[in-house]
Design a protein around this motif. Structure first.
Motif, PDB file in Angstrom:
ATOM      1  N   GLN A  32       0.501  -0.844  -0.352  1.00 27.93           N
ATOM      2  CA  GLN A  32      -0.345  -0.529  -0.258  1.00 27.93           C
ATOM      3  C   GLN A  32       0.471   1.194  -0.135  1.00 27.93           C
ATOM      4  O   GLN A  32       1.891   1.159   0.788  1.00 27.93           O
ATOM      5  CB  GLN A  32      -0.665  -0.281   0.961  1.00 27.93           C
ATOM      6  N   MET A  34       1.370   4.901   1.453  1.00 28.33           N
ATOM      7  CA  MET A  34       0.931   6.093   2.208  1.00 28.33           C
ATOM      8  C   MET A  34       1.075   7.424   2.674  1.00 28.33           C
ATOM      9  O   MET A  34       2.259   8.015   1.605  1.00 28.33           O
ATOM     10  CB  MET A  34       1.396   4.929   3.735  1.00 28.33           C
ATOM     11  N   ALA A  97      -3.595   5.721   4.732  1.00 23.07           N
ATOM     12  CA  ALA A  97      -3.153   4.201   4.048  1.00 23.07           C
ATOM     13  C   ALA A  97      -4.544   4.520   2.462  1.00 23.07           C
ATOM     14  O   ALA A  97      -5.422   4.759   2.410  1.00 23.07           O
ATOM     15  CB  ALA A  97      -3.430   2.747   4.218  1.00 23.07           C
TER      16      ALA A  97
END
Length: 122
Positions: A32, A34, A97
């Motif tokens: 992911q 961030m 996120a």
């Protein structure tokens, strides 16, 4: 849902440094992007910095050259090193996120931390 917990905020003087940390409770952290955003009193939340899963970095013009975003996938943690702080950096800083898309847009982030206060005195 990703739980994010920020830490490291505080009261500092102009020119000082601070490092913010954001611990994420997710098994997919390494895949992911961030981001860090901030919101000053009476102002809208604004983009500060982002880091992709491949560790590409992106910065707002106002912090470029002073702030550095990094991540430690082994610790599920993203950092924001803030140097040469200015009074105008005073804000609540949020970790988020990303779900993909435009890293600069808050709408690209589904999960947010509770925020940590950074106050820079002149």
């Amino acid at each position: 849902q990703v739980q994010l917990v920020e830490s490291g905020g505080g009261l500092v003087q102009a020119g000082d440094s601070l490092m913010l940390s954001c611990a994420a409770s997710t098994r997919t952290f390494s895949t992911q992007a961030m981001g860090w955003f901030r919101q000053a009193p009476g102002k809208e939340r604004e983009f500060v910095a982002a880091i992709s899963w491949a560790k590409g970095t992106y910065y707002a013009d106002s912090v470029k050259g002073r702030f550095t975003i990094s991540r430690d996938n082994a610790k599920n943690t993203v950092y924001l090193q803030m140097n040469s702080l200015k009074p105008e950096d005073t804000a609540v800083y949020y970790c988020a996120a990303s779900t993909g898309g435009n890293y600069y847009d808050a709408k690209s982030y589904a999960d947010w931390g509770q925020g940590t206060q950074v106050t820079v005195s002149s």
